[in-house]
Motif scaffolding. Structure first.
Motif: not given
Length: 136
Positions: A26-29, A45-51
């Motif tokens: 979902p974060l990627t989408i 953005l996806s990598d930052t949110l996942t981190f």
């Protein structure tokens, strides 16, 4: 001897896969929608949110991520069995990530083998941070 039972390879892998499906996808989408599907910007953005998820959620949620909670396992400090703090999670995620990166992933394989064969089921990032993953 451990006061709590260490979590082994398969249950930890299951928790990682659940986090990837429930949180990562979902974060990627969402990142793709926000950034207009630009590969480099949505990836950042996806990598930052996942981190941030991997760093902060175990601190806020007493050692759990969503996947770990579902699997009934959590990250605990070796010293007292308590939940990890910010310094612990920075060691676990950032410093260990650097080690895994500079070894071109070889240390990741070593970590997986360690979790599979060691009695205490601790990986390299557990040793770096002074943590263990235990069953509830």
């Amino acid at each position: 001897m451990h006061a709590s039972e260490p979590a082994g390879f398969w249950i930890r892998l299951g928790a990682i896969l659940l986090d990837a499906l429930i949180i990562g996808l979902p974060l990627t989408i969402i990142s793709m929608i926000i950034t207009g599907n630009g590969i480099s910007s949505h990836q950042f953005l996806s990598d930052t949110l996942t981190f941030l998820y991997a760093l902060l959620i175990p601190i806020i949620w007493n050692g759990y991520t969503v996947g770990k909670r579902i699997c009934g396992i959590r990250i605990a400090k070796i010293a007292d069995g308590g939940p990890p703090g910010l310094g612990t999670m920075l060691l676990r995620n950032v410093v260990a990530g650097v080690v895994y990166g500079i070894t071109f992933g070889v240390a990741t394989i070593v970590s997986a083998i360690m979790v599979g064969v060691r009695e205490d089921k601790r990986s390299l990032h557990d040793f770096i941070a002074g943590t263990e993953v235990i069953r509830d």
